[in-house]
Design a protein around this motif. Structure first.
Motif, PDB file in Angstrom:
ATOM      1  N   SER A 283      -7.950  -0.966   2.220  1.00 51.88           N
ATOM      2  CA  SER A 283      -6.737  -0.619   1.455  1.00 51.88           C
ATOM      3  C   SER A 283      -6.474   0.877   1.493  1.00 51.88           C
ATOM      4  O   SER A 283      -5.322   1.312   1.631  1.00 51.88           O
ATOM      5  CB  SER A 283      -6.887  -1.096   0.003  1.00 51.88           C
ATOM      6  OG  SER A 283      -7.023  -2.506  -0.052  1.00 51.88           O
ATOM      7  N   ARG A 284      -7.515   1.686   1.351  1.00 48.61           N
ATOM      8  CA  ARG A 284      -7.314   3.142   1.408  1.00 48.61           C
ATOM      9  C   ARG A 284      -6.792   3.576   2.772  1.00 48.61           C
ATOM     10  O   ARG A 284      -5.900   4.429   2.859  1.00 48.61           O
ATOM     11  CB  ARG A 284      -8.628   3.864   1.104  1.00 48.61           C
ATOM     12  CG  ARG A 284      -8.490   5.387   1.127  1.00 48.61           C
ATOM     13  CD  ARG A 284      -9.760   6.085   0.752  1.00 48.61           C
ATOM     14  NE  ARG A 284     -10.842   5.783   1.683  1.00 48.61           N
ATOM     15  CZ  ARG A 284     -12.057   6.330   1.610  1.00 48.61           C
ATOM     16  NH1 ARG A 284     -12.344   7.184   0.634  1.00 48.61           N
ATOM     17  NH2 ARG A 284     -12.990   6.008   2.492  1.00 48.61           N
TER      18      ARG A 284
ATOM     19  N   ASN B 219      -5.799  -7.159  -2.568  1.00 48.77           N
ATOM     20  CA  ASN B 219      -7.168  -6.695  -2.787  1.00 48.77           C
ATOM     21  C   ASN B 219      -7.353  -6.134  -4.188  1.00 48.77           C
ATOM     22  O   ASN B 219      -8.356  -6.427  -4.868  1.00 48.77           O
ATOM     23  CB  ASN B 219      -7.533  -5.630  -1.758  1.00 48.77           C
ATOM     24  CG  ASN B 219      -7.852  -6.224  -0.400  1.00 48.77           C
ATOM     25  OD1 ASN B 219      -8.321  -7.360  -0.320  1.00 48.77           O
ATOM     26  ND2 ASN B 219      -7.596  -5.473   0.651  1.00 48.77           N
TER      27      ASN B 219
ATOM     28  N   GLN C  34      -1.335  -6.957   1.468  1.00 46.13           N
ATOM     29  CA  GLN C  34      -2.789  -7.035   1.578  1.00 46.13           C
ATOM     30  C   GLN C  34      -3.451  -6.065   0.617  1.00 46.13           C
ATOM     31  O   GLN C  34      -4.455  -6.404  -0.042  1.00 46.13           O
ATOM     32  CB  GLN C  34      -3.209  -6.738   3.019  1.00 46.13           C
ATOM     33  CG  GLN C  34      -4.692  -6.805   3.273  1.00 46.13           C
ATOM     34  CD  GLN C  34      -5.044  -6.477   4.720  1.00 46.13           C
ATOM     35  OE1 GLN C  34      -4.155  -6.276   5.544  1.00 46.13           O
ATOM     36  NE2 GLN C  34      -6.330  -6.449   5.025  1.00 46.13           N
ATOM     37  N   VAL C  35      -2.921  -4.847   0.516  1.00 43.76           N
ATOM     38  CA  VAL C  35      -3.478  -3.853  -0.408  1.00 43.76           C
ATOM     39  C   VAL C  35      -3.383  -4.342  -1.841  1.00 43.76           C
ATOM     40  O   VAL C  35      -4.365  -4.333  -2.614  1.00 43.76           O
ATOM     41  CB  VAL C  35      -2.758  -2.506  -0.240  1.00 43.76           C
ATOM     42  CG1 VAL C  35      -3.191  -1.523  -1.327  1.00 43.76           C
ATOM     43  CG2 VAL C  35      -3.022  -1.916   1.134  1.00 43.76           C
TER      44      VAL C  35
ATOM     45  N   ARG D 185       1.062  -5.496   5.209  1.00 51.97           N
ATOM     46  CA  ARG D 185      -0.086  -4.647   4.913  1.00 51.97           C
ATOM     47  C   ARG D 185      -0.108  -4.209   3.452  1.00 51.97           C
ATOM     48  O   ARG D 185      -1.170  -4.176   2.818  1.00 51.97           O
ATOM     49  CB  ARG D 185      -0.066  -3.413   5.826  1.00 51.97           C
ATOM     50  CG  ARG D 185      -0.256  -3.736   7.310  1.00 51.97           C
ATOM     51  CD  ARG D 185      -1.555  -4.441   7.564  1.00 51.97           C
ATOM     52  NE  ARG D 185      -1.728  -4.769   8.984  1.00 51.97           N
ATOM     53  CZ  ARG D 185      -2.700  -5.507   9.469  1.00 51.97           C
ATOM     54  NH1 ARG D 185      -3.605  -6.008   8.642  1.00 51.97           N
ATOM     55  NH2 ARG D 185      -2.797  -5.757  10.766  1.00 51.97           N
TER      56      ARG D 185
ATOM     57  N   VAL E  17      -1.630   3.543  -6.312  1.00 57.43           N
ATOM     58  CA  VAL E  17      -1.186   3.748  -4.938  1.00 57.43           C
ATOM     59  C   VAL E  17       0.100   4.574  -4.980  1.00 57.43           C
ATOM     60  O   VAL E  17       1.062   4.188  -5.652  1.00 57.43           O
ATOM     61  CB  VAL E  17      -0.933   2.410  -4.220  1.00 57.43           C
ATOM     62  CG1 VAL E  17      -0.458   2.660  -2.789  1.00 57.43           C
ATOM     63  CG2 VAL E  17      -2.189   1.559  -4.220  1.00 57.43           C
TER      64      VAL E  17
ATOM     65  N   LEU F  65     -11.447  -2.517  -0.454  1.00 54.97           N
ATOM     66  CA  LEU F  65     -10.918  -1.226  -0.904  1.00 54.97           C
ATOM     67  C   LEU F  65     -10.945  -0.190   0.226  1.00 54.97           C
ATOM     68  O   LEU F  65     -10.062   0.665   0.300  1.00 54.97           O
ATOM     69  CB  LEU F  65     -11.720  -0.724  -2.100  1.00 54.97           C
ATOM     70  CG  LEU F  65     -11.497  -1.505  -3.408  1.00 54.97           C
ATOM     71  CD1 LEU F  65     -12.379  -0.951  -4.512  1.00 54.97           C
ATOM     72  CD2 LEU F  65     -10.031  -1.466  -3.823  1.00 54.97           C
TER      73      LEU F  65
END
Length: 574
Positions: free
Chosen positions: A542-543, A472, A468-469, A465, A567, A539
């Protein structure tokens, strides 16, 4: 003044009044009851103690004293408790099956022993000094035929000895008659010698003889107490009485009942009668104050509560624009403001939901219209099928699939159903691998892709994950940075936080655009999005992932100067 403070002061006044009235009533009742109890005790103490002593003397034990205590309590109106060392023999409240009330700490002792009838001690001149103990006197064959004064035993110690033997033999006879022969001899006929009446002796002659035999054959006991009595004869007359009396009491205690103590308390008839008119006025005033205060609180609370209830029913019926007028600064005003804020949030949520449906429809309508147009053209023979056309149609289908996948991930994340495999993770290593994976794309776009991760920074997170963030963020940075620009990934930490930063030198965004950058389907440059194939959900997802890891993701930017996404995650303790 806040509503809470008003209620507190009102309750304080009511409670203080109630406590004061209760204390006054309690003191009045206590004082009156103590006076009444002391007077009743003074009147009946001798009567009660005498009755209980007489029972102990004539029975030689306390079995059945409950009936005596109950009758005395009923007659005198007192709470009577009879206790021995560490045990309660009888309590009048218990006998009435009611709550046991308190008793006074001052007790009345009762020694259940017969009175010594030893006659007059010898004159001082006839008292022998240090004389040897005479032989035990011979007792009459029939112990109950005479009293100690008519037994022919002349000295006080002899008469005391004869009275002791009579008392023990009488108790044995009574217990024999009641237990073995079921003869109605419940108690001694008298508390003075010879203790058994002629009628009792005639009713149970066998038990009378058995009692005499048992006592007269107990030579050890007879010798012990005769020796104790005979030793008193050497004392002067004044000391002789003090010696023989305690010796007789000690001897009788070996065969009779044990001493008890009587405690007195208030009886059942306790009421408020006699407290007078002030007590009635005080109680009435307390009730009036409580009623007025309760009515004021009910009115103060019910009005806004009714308004909020009506508004909530309208809200449930679909009127999201309903609001409740708020006034004041107390807790009810805060409640009203909270309800209005909730209604506002629900209205905004409904609007966002509608925008989401419209955005999804818009995102799908254009590519689907293109697909439909090309397919109809191919079917009509207007458009010539070429490999380039099929490649374009395939790209459009992939874009729709990506949008649908992102929507599914976002739905799972917002519902809390997105699965995470939490494990120790080095952000520096993650940044290095992500930069390596995107380096070819950055090179083709004419960008420099840098990484600044001088030391390991560990967190507890799902590696896929977070990848993935970061993917992006890197994809967006490369997409919105022109050729010749630079994208930098930096990893650092402070005492408690791990920090991952993606900074680019791209086109940047205005303050209004930064405020909306995490909204669904929002893009700073929709035309450019069409060229690069973004879904507008990266986004937002991602948040949500960062928040599920206990962290945050923020953006800062300025037009023409590039953008920075940061982040922050909880760092593992070193």
């Amino acid at each position: 003044m806040s509503f809470r403070l008003r209620i507190f002061l009102l309750v304080l006044v009511v409670a203080g009044t109630a406590i004061g009235a209760t204390a006054w009533l309690t003191l009045s009742l206590t004082s009156r009851e103590v006076t009444r109890l002391s007077a009743a005790r003074d009147r009946h103490q001798a009567e009660i103690a005498g009755a209980i002593r007489r029972f102990g003397v004539t029975n030689g034990r306390w079995n059945g004293v409950d009936a005596v205590v109950a009758e005395l309590s009923e007659r005198t109106g007192l709470h009577i408790r009879v206790e021995t060392e560490g045990a309660t023999l009888a309590d009048s409240d218990v006998l009435r099956d009611q709550v046991v009330g308190p008793v006074q700490r001052l007790s009345t002792p009762v020694d259940p022993y017969p009175v010594l009838d030893a006659g007059t001690p010898r004159p001082a001149s006839t008292v022998a000094v240090a004389a040897p103990i005479p032989a035990r006197p011979v007792l009459p064959a029939d112990l109950f035929a005479t009293t100690p004064g008519g037994s022919g035993l002349r000295t006080p110690e002899q008469r005391a000895y004869f009275q002791l033997v009579q008392y023990r033999a009488a108790l044995v006879a009574v217990r024999c008659a009641a237990g073995e022969h079921a003869v109605a001899l419940p108690t001694l006929g008298s508390e003075t010698a010879p203790y058994l009446t002629p009628e009792q002796r005639a009713a149970a002659p066998e038990c009378v003889r058995a009692g005499q035999r048992k006592v007269l054959h107990d030579t050890d006991w007879l010798d012990q107490w005769w020796e104790q009595f005979a030793q008193c004869r050497d004392d002067p007359p004044s000391d002789f009485e003090q010696c023989l009396g305690p010796a007789f009491t000690e001897a009788v205690s070996t065969t009779g009942a044990i001493p008890v103590r009587i405690y007195f308390g208030a009886g059942r008839d306790q009421g408020l009668a006699g407290l007078g008119r002030p007590a009635l006025f005080g109680a009435a005033g307390l009730l009036v104050a409580a009623a007025l205060g309760t009515a004021w609180i009910a009115r103060r609370i019910s009005r806004p509560v009714r308004a909020i209830t009506g508004a909530s029913l309208q809200l449930a019926a679909g009127r999201l624009d309903v609001r409740v007028p708020a006034s004041g600064k107390d807790e009810l005003a805060f409640l009203t403001a909270s309800f209005n804020a909730m209604a506002e949030a629900m209205q905004r949520s409904e609007e966002r939901q509608r925008r989401l449906v419209a955005d999804v429809a818009h995102e799908l309508r254009t590519p689907l219209s293109n697909l439909r147009g090309y397919l109809e053209g191919l079917a009509d023979g207007v458009v010539e099928p070429t490999p380039e056309l099929f490649a374009s149609l395939h790209e459009e289908t992939l874009l729709q699939r990506r949008i649908l996948d992102d929507l599914q991930v976002l739905a799972l994340a917002e519902n809390g159903d997105l699965a995470y495999a939490i494990a120790p993770l080095d952000l520096a290593e993650l940044a290095g691998s992500a930069v390596t994976a995107h380096r070819a794309v950055a090179t083709n776009a004419g960008l420099r892709l840098l990484v600044d991760a001088p030391e390991p920074v560990e967190v507890q997170a799902d590696p896929d994950r977070l990848r993935q963030v970061l993917g992006n963020l890197l994809s967006n940075a490369i997409r919105y940075t022109d050729a010749g620009g630079q994208v930098e990934v930096r990893v650092s930490r402070d005492e408690l936080t791990a920090i991952l930063t993606v900074r680019d030198t791209g086109v940047g965004m205005s303050a209004e655009e930064v405020a909306r950058v995490f909204d669904r389907f929002w893009r700073a440059d929709p035309a450019r999005h069409r060229a690069t194939g973004g879904s507008g959900l990266g986004l937002t997802i991602s948040r949500r992932i960062a928040e599920d890891h206990g962290g945050t993701i923020t953006a800062s930017s300025a037009p023409g100067l590039g953008s920075t996404f940061t982040v922050r995650l909880p760092a593992r303790m070193r």
